[in-house]
Every structure is written in C-alpha cells, then in structure tokens.
Design a protein around this motif. Structure first.
Motif, short mmCIF file in Angstrom:
data_model
loop_
_atom_site.label_atom_id
_atom_site.label_comp_id
_atom_site.label_asym_id
_atom_site.label_seq_id
_atom_site.Cartn_x
_atom_site.Cartn_y
_atom_site.Cartn_z
N UNK A 82 0.82 -1.21 0.00
CA UNK A 82 0.00 0.00 0.00
C UNK A 82 0.86 1.26 0.00
N UNK B 279 1.62 -2.56 8.81
CA UNK B 279 2.97 -2.02 8.61
C UNK B 279 3.02 -1.17 7.34
N UNK C 257 0.53 0.49 5.99
CA UNK C 257 -0.16 1.76 6.25
C UNK C 257 0.75 2.67 7.07
N UNK C 258 1.48 2.07 8.02
CA UNK C 258 2.44 2.85 8.79
C UNK C 258 3.47 3.50 7.88
N UNK C 259 4.02 2.72 6.96
CA UNK C 259 5.01 3.26 6.01
C UNK C 259 4.40 4.39 5.19
N UNK C 260 3.17 4.15 4.72
CA UNK C 260 2.50 5.14 3.88
C UNK C 260 2.41 6.47 4.60
N UNK C 261 1.90 6.47 5.84
CA UNK C 261 1.71 7.76 6.51
C UNK C 261 3.06 8.37 6.89
N UNK C 262 4.06 7.53 7.16
CA UNK C 262 5.38 8.09 7.49
C UNK C 262 5.96 8.82 6.28
N UNK D 235 4.39 9.98 3.68
CA UNK D 235 3.56 11.13 3.36
C UNK D 235 3.87 12.31 4.27
N UNK D 236 3.96 12.03 5.59
CA UNK D 236 4.14 13.14 6.51
C UNK D 236 5.56 13.69 6.44
N UNK D 237 6.54 12.82 6.24
CA UNK D 237 7.90 13.33 6.17
C UNK D 237 8.08 14.21 4.93
N UNK E 299 5.74 15.98 3.56
CA UNK E 299 5.09 17.26 3.87
C UNK E 299 5.94 18.11 4.81
N UNK F 51 0.49 14.40 -1.72
CA UNK F 51 -0.64 13.49 -1.96
C UNK F 51 -0.83 13.15 -3.43
#
Lengths: 289, 327
Positions: free
Chosen positions: A37, A97, A99-104, A106-108, A110, A214
């Motif tokens: 993902x 895991x 999804x965790x990677x995805x948000x990490x 994305x946020x980094x 940003x 995004x």
C-alpha cells in the motif's frame, strides 16, 4: 472520432505510468504475496528526491539515474529492516505495517518539502515530436520509457541467472533455498526493483499532476485497478491492465467529466474483484480445505 | 488474539466501570469548554473505532475505508438538520440506520473478497468518498465543496449546562448505550460466530454458521456504529465538508483500532484517546508530525505489542494478580 483517438492516445500515455506502478505492485506480490500500500508514497518520496537533486543543479538524466539507484537501495533497506520481521505474520499485521510506512512517507515529505505544489520538469522537448497534433512529446517520451523499462525487465527475468533466481525464489522458496538461492536477499532485491520502477513512474507522472505529498493517491488507485484487471500475479497482465485503465480513465473523463475519477476506479476494482477476482490473465486461486 | 470472556464481568471490573463512568460525568464540570469539546470528539471516535474493531478485530475483515461510513453518518445528520429542520437527537439513529443499510450493501460484494482484496476495495471507497460528496448531482443536498454548517444544540433550561457540556453528556449517553450493546452482542452467540469465521472459516461453516449472513451483518453493524459516531462528531464540530472525510480519516480510525487493541472493547477507548490527544501534543512540533508519530507507533506496535494498549493493560493486570497469589 478525432477526439476519441486523441483521448485513447493520451490515455495510453497515462496508462504507461499506471502500468509501471502496477508492475511494481505485482513484483512485490509475486515475491511475497503482499500488496504494498505504500508503493505510491515511496514513488512520491523518490520524486521529491529527484526534485531536490535538480534544484541542486544536476542535469536531468543524472538526477534521474541517481534517484533510481537511491530508490533501489532504499527498497532493499526497507525490506531488510521493516518488512522482514513481519514476513510470516498474518495479513492484518502486514497491511498495518504498510499503512504505517504510507503515513510516514507522506508526513515526512510534507514536513521536509512542505505541502505547496511544485512544478516538476519533463526531460522531453516542449514541441511535439514530428509536429504531430495527437500526443505531446512528454506523453510519447514517458510511454517510450515505460516500454523500455518493460523490455529491460523482461530480458532481466528471462535471460539472466539472477532473474531466474528471483523467479525461482518467488515461486518455490523452499526448493530454491535447497539449490543455493539466497531467498531472503532475492525478496529484498525484488523490493529494490519495485522501488526503482516506482521511482521512474513517479518522475514520469510528476510533470502531469505536479509534485505534492498526496499526488500518488489517485495514481496508486488506478495502479491497483490495472493490476487487478490484468491479474495480480501476472506481470504482463498488469502492464496490459495499466494501459487499459489509463485509456478507460481518459475516455470516461472526456465524456462524463473528471469529477468522479476515483469513483470510476472504485467501481472498476469492485467489479473486477466480484466478477473475475483473478483478472484477465491471472491464475484462479484454489485453496485446499 | 484475545480470549472472549463469556461470563459476566468480575466484581473488580464492575467497580472499575462505575469509577470510570463517574469520572466521565464529573470531568466536564471541571474542564474548560475547549477540553470538553475534545473529550466529546474522543467519545465519538471511540464509537467509530468500536465499530471498525468489530469488523477487523472480531470478524477479520480488513477495512481501510471506514471514513466513508463516518462521512455518510455525518452528512445524513447534517442534511436532516439543515434541510429538513429535524431536531438533532432524532438524526442520530437515522444516520446510523442509513449506514447500517449502506454497510450491509457494501458487505455483500465484500463477501467474495478475502483479506488483501477487501483492503484494496475499501481503500478505493475511502479515496472516492469526498469526490462523491462533492459531485454536482448531490450538490443541492450536500452543499458541494462548501459543506453544511449546523447549529450547536442548546442544553435544556433547567440543567444550567453550557452547550459543550450538554453535547458531551449527550454523546456520553450514546457511547455507554452502544458499548453496552456491543458487549452483549460480542460475548453472545453472534460474537462467537464472528470470531469463529475469523479463525476457522471452514469449521465455522461446518458447524452451521451462516458465514455470508454473519459477515455482511457485521459489516452493516460496524457501519452503523461508525455512522452514528459520524453524526455525533458532525454535531460536535457544527460543520461538514467533503475534505474533512478524506482517506486519512479512514487511516485514523484504522490506527485507533490497532493502537487501542484488536478484538478488545476497552481498546476502542484507548485508541480514541490516542488519536484525539496525540495530535494535540505533536502539532506543536510540525503540521506533519502527528502522522509521522502515528506511523512510527503503528509499526512499533506491530512488532512489540500486537495486542495494543488493551492487551498491554491485560498483561500488566495478569502479572499483578499472579504476583499477589504467590506472595
């Protein structure tokens, strides 16, 4: 008729990018039976890397190849460090895991590069090739790069010992280990390749959708649709599926408007999964009770 | 995975619950209005997470798009209040009911999808939702990308509570009711069937469990909870707009389930507190920091504490009890 032809051709160009992302998904799926993902966000991050290199004054192709190499190494490292511990865990842990990677990622992205939209250059000239009026040179160029990538991958998997070892490790890990293939490293290599392919896809789509954290959401969704349509366990199918959904997206966009772009992908995904879960070219899954 | 306690609560647990509810009743009288509002949102999240936990934790169906049902609940409540002038308390059960039907219907094709495929399909639903809400055909009802503004309800005159406090108690009542219903549902026959389908689908079928019915019903009930939470949350925020229900809302709920504790009812409360209050702390570092922290927590929990905070609490309690016996 002219409009339709135009839409089909430009659909093929975006389809090429979906095809490369779908191919990256299928590569990881074949090796580990997991769907990554975080693939889109990894590609997005790689594109930011290329952008930084370009800002630093590197010529386009130097930045391009450096990004591909760094992404490859990054993919290998992520597999060895983060994915390895959950290799045999239930599906839910693996999805968590990812999804965790995805948000990490994305946020980094940003955090470091801010959420403002940045233009990303295309390596191809602004004037269309040979003065044709159907496709811009970026569309032709990105399609060419996708096709080149496919040929390279085909040759790699078909004619090199390493490619053979990779395929063997994916198909039958136990036997491969017995004949001396280092299965763990082959999985890491598969991740590296997928990350590199994703990076190419990201750099090719960025001039079209602009660079922002995004930007890959929609691309990933269409890559999923393409991979599922072609069959998630079939690399060739994923490529065909990617091109098909690219064309479909453009035609629907031209005649019905682009406001429901993601909804079209949703309907496509659900329809394929319900009617033919194995896709056009995939093998039907049979499980033993 | 958690073992379902089939019997009633132990005396210790009853005392704990009474203290917890008493604390929940006194707290808003002592805190400033803004904190009360945050607690109200935490309660709404707890309901939504409980719903998602039924689906993911107890029934083993992965949904990455439950924000869509939260959005439907919120919009149903907002439209009924704004366009039909309905009183706010009446909109909550209707919003839940609409989501029950929507969830059940989405659960039907989902029956054919296992594990990863369901995750992909629900992810697509979550990504597509804001677009559907913005669409021209629905603009008359949904207000397009502008969204809808709704009025915060006043407390009854004789209570002398502020609007925020009243809304808190209103949400608390719903939370207690829905948790009680969930507790009964999950420890009974249906709950056992849900867990059986998760762990041993073939054996469950052989034992006469109607797997298709239980799975789509679970999807419906799960959407009911999440939709109710959406309606309560919308009244709390006084505003609904498509972009507040993006895919990251779905991720937030998913993170709440995993951090709080899979297949645990109390986990929903822990998860809700986590997703409500961690961003407050992290926002001071950077706008993006909450998500980086979420991601790191998510991965770290999968490695060291896969049963979440609720599992950790259970572990500590078990150790404590064992210690007492040996002394």
């Amino acid at each position: 008729m002219d409009l339709l032809l135009h839409q089909v051709l430009s659909g093929l160009a975006t389809g090429g990018i979906y095809a490369s992302m779908a191919l990256a998904l299928v590569m990881i799926y074949q090796a580990t039976h997991e769907v990554n993902f975080a693939q889109g966000e990894m590609a997005m991050f790689a594109t930011y890397l290329a952008w930084t290199l370009l800002q630093g004054g590197l010529p386009y192709w130097a930045a391009f190849f450096l990004t591909v190499v760094v992404s490859f190494v990054g993919g290998v490292v992520i597999e060895r460090v983060i994915i390895r511990p959950v290799e045999n865990a239930p599906v839910l842990s693996v999805v968590t895991v990812f999804i965790g990677l995805l948000v990490i990622f994305n946020s980094i992205a940003g955090w470091v590069f801010s959420y403002t939209i940045k233009p990303f250059p295309s390596p191809f000239p602004e004037q269309p090739f040979f003065g044709n009026s159907y496709m811009s040179s970026h569309e032709i160029g990105s399609m060419g790069i996708t096709l080149l990538l496919l040929v390279l991958l085909f040759v790699f998997f078909r004619y090199t010992p390493l490619g053979l070892a990779l395929r063997a490790a994916a198909q039958n890990p136990v036997s491969s280990r017995l004949v001396g293939v280092r299965v763990g490293w082959m999985l890491a290599l598969g991740w590296g390749l997928a990350a590199a392919i994703g990076a190419v896809g990201g750099m090719m789509i960025a001039p079209v959708v602009f660079l922002e954290p995004n930007m890959m959401g929609g691309v990933l969704l269409y890559a999923f649709a393409g991979a599922l349509l072609g069959g998630i366990d079939s690399p060739g199918g994923a490529v065909v599926g990617g091109f098909l959904v690219g064309v479909l997206e453009n035609i629907v966009g031209a005649y019905l408007g682009t406001e429901l772009k993601f909804t079209v992908a949703l309907i496509l995904i659900v329809t394929v999964l319900v009617i033919r879960p194995s896709g056009l070219f995939g093998k039907a899954q049979v499980s033993r009770v | 995975m958690a073992i379902l306690s089939s019997s009633a609560l132990s005396r210790q647990q009853v005392v704990g619950l009474v203290v917890l509810i008493a604390a929940a009743c006194v707290l808003p009288l002592l805190l400033p209005n803004y904190r009360v509002f945050q607690l109200t949102m935490a309660l709404a999240y707890a309901i939504a997470i409980l719903g998602l936990n039924m689906l993911i934790g107890f029934n083993g169906q992965i949904s990455l798009g439950h924000g869509a049902f939260y959005a439907i609940g919120a919009y149903v409540a907002a439209i009924l209040m704004d366009k039909a002038g309905m009183p706010y308390w009446l909109t909550i059960p209707i919003a839940g009911g609409v989501c029950l039907v929507a969830g059940f219907l989405f659960g039907l094709p989902a029956l054919r999808l296992e594990g990863l495929y369901l995750a992909i399909a629900t992810l697509a639903l979550g990504i597509a939702m804001p677009q559907i809400l913005k669409h021209k055909a629905l603009e008359h009802w949904t207000g397009g990308s502008q969204g809808l503004v709704i009025m915060k309800p006043d407390a009854p005159q004789w209570l002398h509570l502020s609007q925020d406090q009243w809304l808190y108690f209103f949400t608390l009542a719903w939370t207690v009711l829905l948790f009680f219903v969930a507790w009964n549902l999950l420890r009974g026959r249906i709950g056992r069937a849900m867990v059986a389908i998760r762990d041993q689908p073939t054996a469950a079928r052989a034992m006469g469990v109607n797997a298709a019915m239980v799975k789509s019903m679970t999807f419906g009930v799960s959407a009911f909870y999440t939709g109710t939470a959406g309606a309560l949350g919308a009244i709390g925020v006084q505003f609904v707009a498509p972009d507040s229900f993006g895919i990251f809302l779905s991720f937030t709920l998913f993170i709440g389930v995993v951090i709080g504790g899979l297949s645990s009812i109390s986990g929903a409360v822990w998860g809700a507190l986590f997703i409500q209050f961690i961003p407050n702390v992290a926002d001071e570092i950077s706008k993006a920091a909450p998500w980086a922290i979420y991601g790191v927590f998510l991965i770290a929990f999968m490695y060291v504490m896969p049963t979440g905070v609720a599992g950790f609490v259970r572990l500590v309690r078990a150790r404590f009890r064992r210690g007492r016996v040996t002394q």
